[in-house]
Design an enzyme around this catalytic site. Sequence first.
Site, PDB file in Angstrom:
ATOM      1  CD  GLU A  29       6.092 -12.509  -4.303  1.00  0.00           C
ATOM      2  OE1 GLU A  29       5.122 -12.840  -3.594  1.00  0.00           O
ATOM      3  OE2 GLU A  29       6.273 -11.350  -4.718  1.00  0.00           O
ATOM      4  CD  GLU A  59      -2.816  -1.265   2.345  1.00  0.00           C
ATOM      5  OE1 GLU A  59      -2.770  -0.389   3.234  1.00  0.00           O
ATOM      6  OE2 GLU A  59      -3.706  -2.125   2.250  1.00  0.00           O
TER       7      GLU A  59
HETATM    8  C1  LIG Z   1       8.441  -2.534  -9.782  1.00  0.00           C
HETATM    9  C2  LIG Z   1       7.788  -3.007  -8.533  1.00  0.00           C
HETATM   10  C3  LIG Z   1       6.857  -4.042  -8.603  1.00  0.00           C
HETATM   11  C4  LIG Z   1       6.202  -4.480  -7.446  1.00  0.00           C
HETATM   12  N1  LIG Z   1       5.206  -5.440  -7.543  1.00  0.00           N
HETATM   13  C5  LIG Z   1       4.432  -5.681  -6.463  1.00  0.00           C
HETATM   14  C6  LIG Z   1       3.282  -6.515  -6.575  1.00  0.00           C
HETATM   15  O1  LIG Z   1       2.989  -7.075  -7.644  1.00  0.00           O
HETATM   16  N2  LIG Z   1       2.501  -6.690  -5.479  1.00  0.00           N
HETATM   17  C7  LIG Z   1       2.790  -6.095  -4.281  1.00  0.00           C
HETATM   18  O2  LIG Z   1       2.037  -6.288  -3.341  1.00  0.00           O
HETATM   19  N3  LIG Z   1       3.886  -5.317  -4.145  1.00  0.00           N
HETATM   20  C8  LIG Z   1       4.700  -5.083  -5.204  1.00  0.00           C
HETATM   21  N4  LIG Z   1       5.795  -4.270  -5.078  1.00  0.00           N
HETATM   22  C9  LIG Z   1       6.062  -3.648  -3.795  1.00  0.00           C
HETATM   23  C10 LIG Z   1       7.297  -4.148  -3.073  1.00  0.00           C
HETATM   24  O3  LIG Z   1       7.117  -5.469  -2.620  1.00  0.00           O
HETATM   25  C11 LIG Z   1       7.599  -3.140  -1.960  1.00  0.00           C
HETATM   26  O4  LIG Z   1       8.066  -1.962  -2.576  1.00  0.00           O
HETATM   27  C12 LIG Z   1       8.576  -3.649  -0.939  1.00  0.00           C
HETATM   28  O5  LIG Z   1       8.035  -4.699  -0.195  1.00  0.00           O
HETATM   29  C13 LIG Z   1       9.049  -2.549   0.026  1.00  0.00           C
HETATM   30  O6  LIG Z   1       7.953  -1.862   0.561  1.00  0.00           O
HETATM   31  P1  LIG Z   1       7.924  -0.254   0.507  1.00  0.00           P
HETATM   32  O7  LIG Z   1       8.215   0.151  -0.888  1.00  0.00           O
HETATM   33  O8  LIG Z   1       6.666   0.217   1.110  1.00  0.00           O
HETATM   34  O9  LIG Z   1       9.133   0.211   1.388  1.00  0.00           O
HETATM   35  P2  LIG Z   1       9.137   0.433   3.029  1.00  0.00           P
HETATM   36  O10 LIG Z   1       8.433  -0.698   3.616  1.00  0.00           O
HETATM   37  O11 LIG Z   1       8.582   1.811   3.212  1.00  0.00           O
HETATM   38  O12 LIG Z   1      10.647   0.407   3.291  1.00  0.00           O
HETATM   39  C14 LIG Z   1      11.529   1.519   3.038  1.00  0.00           C
HETATM   40  C15 LIG Z   1      12.950   1.095   3.398  1.00  0.00           C
HETATM   41  O13 LIG Z   1      12.990   0.737   4.767  1.00  0.00           O
HETATM   42  C16 LIG Z   1      13.541  -0.568   4.898  1.00  0.00           C
HETATM   43  N5  LIG Z   1      12.940  -1.251   6.032  1.00  0.00           N
HETATM   44  C17 LIG Z   1      11.623  -1.445   6.295  1.00  0.00           C
HETATM   45  N6  LIG Z   1      11.485  -2.161   7.407  1.00  0.00           N
HETATM   46  C18 LIG Z   1      12.731  -2.443   7.868  1.00  0.00           C
HETATM   47  C19 LIG Z   1      13.261  -3.157   8.981  1.00  0.00           C
HETATM   48  N7  LIG Z   1      12.468  -3.778   9.844  1.00  0.00           N
HETATM   49  N8  LIG Z   1      14.607  -3.223   9.129  1.00  0.00           N
HETATM   50  C20 LIG Z   1      15.430  -2.617   8.240  1.00  0.00           C
HETATM   51  N9  LIG Z   1      15.004  -1.933   7.167  1.00  0.00           N
HETATM   52  C21 LIG Z   1      13.667  -1.847   6.988  1.00  0.00           C
HETATM   53  C22 LIG Z   1      13.226  -1.261   3.595  1.00  0.00           C
HETATM   54  O14 LIG Z   1      14.080  -2.356   3.354  1.00  0.00           O
HETATM   55  C23 LIG Z   1      13.417  -0.130   2.616  1.00  0.00           C
HETATM   56  O15 LIG Z   1      14.803  -0.023   2.336  1.00  0.00           O
HETATM   57  C24 LIG Z   1       6.512  -3.883  -6.203  1.00  0.00           C
HETATM   58  C25 LIG Z   1       7.478  -2.861  -6.129  1.00  0.00           C
HETATM   59  C26 LIG Z   1       8.089  -2.441  -7.273  1.00  0.00           C
HETATM   60  C27 LIG Z   1       9.079  -1.303  -7.164  1.00  0.00           C
END
Ligand SMILES: Cc1cc2nc3c(=O)[nH]c(=O)nc-3n(C[C@H](O)[C@H](O)[C@H](O)COP(=O)(O)OP(=O)(O)OC[C@H]3O[C@@H](n4cnc5c(N)ncnc54)[C@H](O)[C@@H]3O)c2cc1C
Length: 381
Positions: free
Chosen positions: A244, A129
């Site tokens: 996955e 989200e």
């Molecule tokens: C091209 C693309 C395709 C995608 N396809 C899908 C899809 O089909 N379905 C779907 O549901 N999602 C999809 N995603 C989403 C993807 O899985 C998420 O972007 C990813 O899980 C990270 O979530 P976020 O972007 O909200 O980052 P955040 O959760 O906001 O994280 C930001 C940063 O903080 C770090 N971080 C967060 N928590 C911790 C922790 N506990 N310890 C250390 N570091 C932490 C993360 O590693 C990251 O570096 C896609 C993303 C992209 C870019």
Amino acid sequence: MKRTLFNEDHEAFREAVAEYTTRTLVPRHEQFIAQHGFDRDIWLEAGKQGLLGLEVPEEYGGGAAGDYRFNAVLGEELAKVSAAFSSCFGIHFDVCAPYLVELTTEEQKKRWLPRFCSGEMITAIGMTEPSGGSDLAALRTTAVKDGSDWIIDGSKTFITNGYTADLVIVAARTSPEKRAKGITLFALEEGMPGFTRGRKLDKVGQPESDTAELFFEGVRVPAENVIGEIDRGFIHMMERLPQERIGSAVSNIAHAAQILVETLQYVKDRKAFGQSVGSFQHNKFLLADLVTRVEVTQAYVDQAVEAHNRGELSAVDAAKAKWWSAEVQNSVLDHCVQLHGGYGFMNEYRVARAWQDARVTKIWAGSNEIMKEIIGRDLGL
Ligand SMILES: Cc1cc2nc3c(=O)[nH]c(=O)nc-3n(C[C@H](O)[C@H](O)[C@H](O)COP(=O)(O)OP(=O)(O)OC[C@H]3O[C@@H](n4cnc5c(N)ncnc54)[C@H](O)[C@@H]3O)c2cc1C
């Protein structure tokens, strides 16, 4: 080293997939890049070739392969052409398939699986989200019961196949007070009032994949579209994330290996100071290093595929394969760009696109930090 993972059946299947990618995807790759998505006929053709329903029982039109190595072969062959092909098709045949095969009722299977296999129904999965993806248990999209239906409100972002998907598996909160234990999976289908798509997102890589925002405003979803058990959605996702992640690892390393082969050819052909650029000792040693890194990583990923095939791949080992392969892929491709010189920075060169395409593999399907968190927890830390 010779890989021992595959037998003659897998290699025959590889040839069939390579025939499909060469005939159907390669000639139109530039067009798909320009239009930020594939045409439908690509999916239908994949369906005709039996590529989409590898995990689906025959009675619903699938191949019932019963062997994850076929998924691996398909992922590898797609990744060799482009990381985006592997991702978009992978979300369908490798990521969504287990949800629709293992968690569905007989009625749902009959309703969805034949079109899933034929390519008439493209699927996506919406976990992430705008407010966050790593902390899945904190998701905010809500599903509130209304009679026997559910009313869904919220949004998802970064959803692969999101723009074209006919069916999206959406994780929504059904019990607000219960965090991870209050999430349920729903099938949202094209045409449901209140279900809209945002723009196709403008990414730094993989322009040919459609990645979209999804919006849900009072979407009425019938009880027949609940996937799995109420309030067990989080567990359903956790149980399927290792597949996955091993699927991602398979593609990561196949993608890097392919571009490395192409780079080896380039450095043999390209001359500087009267000799091939690959013959300078620095570059020769570098290429020896890269080839070794890819082969060693491949051996680990192959072991993980075998373990998954036996039903023994742990979430921890899948996390190791996923983050490590992403790291190796990105570092190998960065060196491949460097070895191409200025041409490595030109979009018309495959290496440049591959380098851009690879960056996301350290972020999606659980970021490298989240993978290390899983591994660290297992170490008792
Ligand atoms: C091209 C693309 C395709 C995608 N396809 C899908 C899809 O089909 N379905 C779907 O549901 N999602 C999809 N995603 C989403 C993807 O899985 C998420 O972007 C990813 O899980 C990270 O979530 P976020 O972007 O909200 O980052 P955040 O959760 O906001 O994280 C930001 C940063 O903080 C770090 N971080 C967060 N928590 C911790 C922790 N506990 N310890 C250390 N570091 C932490 C993360 O590693 C990251 O570096 C896609 C993303 C992209 C870019």
